[in-house]
Design a protein around this motif. Structure first.
Motif, PDB file in Angstrom:
ATOM      1  N   MET A  54       0.838  -1.199   0.000  1.00 25.53           N
ATOM      2  CA  MET A  54       0.000   0.000   0.000  1.00 25.53           C
ATOM      3  C   MET A  54       0.873   1.250   0.000  1.00 25.53           C
ATOM      4  O   MET A  54       1.998   1.234   0.492  1.00 25.53           O
ATOM      5  CB  MET A  54      -0.912   0.007   1.231  1.00 25.53           C
ATOM      6  N   GLU A  55       0.333   2.318  -0.555  1.00 23.63           N
ATOM      7  CA  GLU A  55       1.026   3.602  -0.561  1.00 23.63           C
ATOM      8  C   GLU A  55       0.875   4.257   0.813  1.00 23.63           C
ATOM      9  O   GLU A  55      -0.218   4.276   1.387  1.00 23.63           O
ATOM     10  CB  GLU A  55       0.450   4.536  -1.620  1.00 23.63           C
ATOM     11  N   LEU A  56       1.972   4.775   1.346  1.00 21.48           N
ATOM     12  CA  LEU A  56       1.907   5.520   2.598  1.00 21.48           C
ATOM     13  C   LEU A  56       1.594   6.971   2.274  1.00 21.48           C
ATOM     14  O   LEU A  56       2.402   7.680   1.672  1.00 21.48           O
ATOM     15  CB  LEU A  56       3.235   5.412   3.350  1.00 21.48           C
ATOM     16  N   ALA A  57       0.408   7.423   2.678  1.00 21.48           N
ATOM     17  CA  ALA A  57       0.016   8.812   2.426  1.00 21.48           C
ATOM     18  C   ALA A  57       0.597   9.737   3.476  1.00 21.48           C
ATOM     19  O   ALA A  57       1.037  10.845   3.167  1.00 21.48           O
ATOM     20  CB  ALA A  57      -1.509   8.933   2.411  1.00 21.48           C
ATOM     21  N   GLU A  58       0.625   9.264   4.733  1.00 21.50           N
ATOM     22  CA  GLU A  58       1.095  10.151   5.795  1.00 21.50           C
ATOM     23  C   GLU A  58       1.287   9.365   7.089  1.00 21.50           C
ATOM     24  O   GLU A  58       0.598   8.367   7.343  1.00 21.50           O
ATOM     25  CB  GLU A  58       0.075  11.268   6.040  1.00 21.50           C
ATOM     26  N   ILE A  59       2.257   9.811   7.902  1.00 19.98           N
ATOM     27  CA  ILE A  59       2.395   9.321   9.272  1.00 19.98           C
ATOM     28  C   ILE A  59       1.654  10.307  10.157  1.00 19.98           C
ATOM     29  O   ILE A  59       1.950  11.507  10.157  1.00 19.98           O
ATOM     30  CB  ILE A  59       3.870   9.230   9.688  1.00 19.98           C
ATOM     31  N   GLU A  60       0.677   9.821  10.902  1.00 20.11           N
ATOM     32  CA  GLU A  60      -0.187  10.688  11.703  1.00 20.11           C
ATOM     33  C   GLU A  60      -0.031  10.344  13.183  1.00 20.11           C
ATOM     34  O   GLU A  60      -0.823   9.589  13.753  1.00 20.11           O
ATOM     35  CB  GLU A  60      -1.640  10.530  11.253  1.00 20.11           C
ATOM     36  N   GLY A  61       1.031  10.876  13.777  1.00 22.43           N
ATOM     37  CA  GLY A  61       1.279  10.592  15.189  1.00 22.43           C
ATOM     38  C   GLY A  61       1.621   9.133  15.390  1.00 22.43           C
ATOM     39  O   GLY A  61       2.678   8.666  14.972  1.00 22.43           O
ATOM     40  N   ASP A  62       0.719   8.400  16.023  1.00 21.77           N
ATOM     41  CA  ASP A  62       0.918   6.980  16.298  1.00 21.77           C
ATOM     42  C   ASP A  62       0.252   6.093  15.248  1.00 21.77           C
ATOM     43  O   ASP A  62       0.088   4.889  15.472  1.00 21.77           O
ATOM     44  CB  ASP A  62       0.335   6.621  17.670  1.00 21.77           C
ATOM     45  N   ALA A  63      -0.122   6.655  14.108  1.00 20.18           N
ATOM     46  CA  ALA A  63      -0.861   5.900  13.091  1.00 20.18           C
ATOM     47  C   ALA A  63      -0.255   6.092  11.707  1.00 20.18           C
ATOM     48  O   ALA A  63       0.463   7.067  11.454  1.00 20.18           O
ATOM     49  CB  ALA A  63      -2.330   6.326  13.088  1.00 20.18           C
ATOM     50  N   LEU A  64      -0.558   5.159  10.821  1.00 18.50           N
ATOM     51  CA  LEU A  64      -0.175   5.255   9.417  1.00 18.50           C
ATOM     52  C   LEU A  64      -1.447   5.388   8.585  1.00 18.50           C
ATOM     53  O   LEU A  64      -2.403   4.624   8.773  1.00 18.50           O
ATOM     54  CB  LEU A  64       0.583   3.995   8.977  1.00 18.50           C
ATOM     55  N   PHE A  65      -1.465   6.348   7.680  1.00 19.43           N
ATOM     56  CA  PHE A  65      -2.588   6.500   6.752  1.00 19.43           C
ATOM     57  C   PHE A  65      -2.120   5.985   5.392  1.00 19.43           C
ATOM     58  O   PHE A  65      -1.229   6.558   4.778  1.00 19.43           O
ATOM     59  CB  PHE A  65      -3.028   7.954   6.679  1.00 19.43           C
ATOM     60  N   LYS A 132       1.592  15.604  -2.847  1.00 18.04           N
ATOM     61  CA  LYS A 132       0.306  15.078  -3.318  1.00 18.04           C
ATOM     62  C   LYS A 132      -0.261  14.147  -2.255  1.00 18.04           C
ATOM     63  O   LYS A 132       0.415  13.224  -1.809  1.00 18.04           O
ATOM     64  CB  LYS A 132       0.531  14.328  -4.632  1.00 18.04           C
ATOM     65  N   LYS A 133      -1.506  14.423  -1.842  1.00 11.54           N
ATOM     66  CA  LYS A 133      -2.105  13.631  -0.774  1.00 11.54           C
ATOM     67  C   LYS A 133      -3.550  13.296  -1.116  1.00 11.54           C
ATOM     68  O   LYS A 133      -4.245  14.097  -1.737  1.00 11.54           O
ATOM     69  CB  LYS A 133      -2.080  14.413   0.543  1.00 11.54           C
ATOM     70  N   PRO A 134      -4.029  12.112  -0.677  1.00 11.28           N
ATOM     71  CA  PRO A 134      -5.455  11.817  -0.801  1.00 11.28           C
ATOM     72  C   PRO A 134      -6.265  12.850  -0.024  1.00 11.28           C
ATOM     73  O   PRO A 134      -5.836  13.313   1.037  1.00 11.28           O
ATOM     74  CB  PRO A 134      -5.583  10.426  -0.176  1.00 11.28           C
ATOM     75  N   TYR A 135      -7.409  13.185  -0.576  1.00 14.07           N
ATOM     76  CA  TYR A 135      -8.196  14.264   0.008  1.00 14.07           C
ATOM     77  C   TYR A 135      -9.658  14.045  -0.334  1.00 14.07           C
ATOM     78  O   TYR A 135      -9.984  13.440  -1.347  1.00 14.07           O
ATOM     79  CB  TYR A 135      -7.719  15.614  -0.554  1.00 14.07           C
ATOM     80  N   GLY A 136     -10.545  14.522   0.525  1.00 16.53           N
ATOM     81  CA  GLY A 136     -11.955  14.487   0.191  1.00 16.53           C
ATOM     82  C   GLY A 136     -12.816  13.794   1.230  1.00 16.53           C
ATOM     83  O   GLY A 136     -12.375  13.459   2.332  1.00 16.53           O
TER      84      GLY A 136
END
Length: 279
Positions: A54-65, A132-136
């Motif tokens: 999977m593509e890593l969109a962002e590291i969000e604190g203690d989580a992976l999006f 570039k990030k997923p959005y919506g």
């Protein structure tokens, strides 16, 4: 100034979030520093077990999006969850049996929990400069589902669109349905405990724990007039080594990892380099 612009795809994607929880708020400096190191290690391990690429969109604190724009099956999702979960728990065992630090973070790391969320939705992107990030709406939806009414600490959560798309028999797959109110909307979702994804392994003794039965080649002795807990931190935390070992020119080690049995470091004394392993 360049304006933001959209790159919209009509295709749909699977959004996936592994989220770690369980750390308390620490006020002691070592605990704060080590909690960051521990979470960093665990996020690395989750990414190492990203079997679906999977593509890593962002590291969000203690989580992976994360997301994937390919069609995948429920079995593939389960395989990813199982791989990440068991690698996560195997690593935490090191803090139960191999740690040498007793700070709040290291002492309670074994209590960390993980949950997994999956949502099937539209894949849109926002692009700002070269980012570039997923959005919506669907990105918002899976993040809203992080705050839910599931009465468990560890679970797999599927949004209603995910369950319908994968044609999963909720009852047969042991999922429980919940409907929660978000703003003015009611969102249904399904969850199950992670018990079925855990592999049962015997607890192995660490090969890095060594009993010293013979005299060391050389020893370093210092008188340090401090409480024993502080002395232990000075000895075990490499970044403090030069404060008390005056013979040391430099010390090389991985600053992003907590010292524990098996960790390697290099002491430099003048032109000499000596390799050490913590035991």
């Amino acid at each position: 100034m360049k304006k933001n612009y959209w790159a919209t795809k009509k295709d749909k994607a699977f959004y996936f979030i592994p989220d770690i929880s369980g750390f308390s708020q620490f006020v002691e400096n070592t605990a704060i520093e080590h909690s960051i190191h521990i979470i960093s290690e665990l996020l690395d391990i989750l990414l190492d077990n990203n079997v679906l690429n999977m593509e890593l969109a962002e590291i969000e604190g203690d989580a992976l999006f994360m997301y994937i724009d390919k069609d995948i099956s429920f079995v593939q999702i389960e395989n990813q969850v199982s791989s990440m979960l068991n690698a996560f728990q195997e690593h935490l065992k090191k803090y139960e049996h191999q740690r040498i630090c007793n700070c709040g973070a290291c002492a309670t790391a074994i209590n960390l929990k993980i949950k997994f969320l999956v949502h099937k939705g539209r894949l849109d992107f926002i692009r700002v400069k070269n980012i570039k990030k997923p959005y919506g709406q669907d990105v918002n939806r899976i993040h809203r589902l992080l705050k839910n009414d599931v009465p468990l600490d560890e679970y797999l959560l599927l949004s209603n669109p995910t369950l319908e798309y994968l044609e999963i028999d909720a009852e047969g797959a042991e999922f429980i349905k919940i409907e929660s109110k978000y703003d003015i909307h009611i969102l249904p979702y399904y969850y199950k405990a992670l018990t079925t994804y855990k592999t049962t392994t015997e607890r192995a003794e660490s090969k890095d724990i060594i009993q010293i039965k013979e005299k060391a080649d050389f020893t370093i002795e210092q008188d340090i007039k401090l409480p024993v807990e502080r002395v232990f931190e000075l000895i075990s935390n490499f970044k403090y080594r030069k404060l008390w070992d005056t013979s040391l020119t430099e010390i090389e080690y991985d600053e992003g990892r907590v010292n524990r049995p098996g960790a390697n470091h290099t002491c430099i004394i003048g032109s000499r380099k000596m390799q050490f392993k913590t035991i």
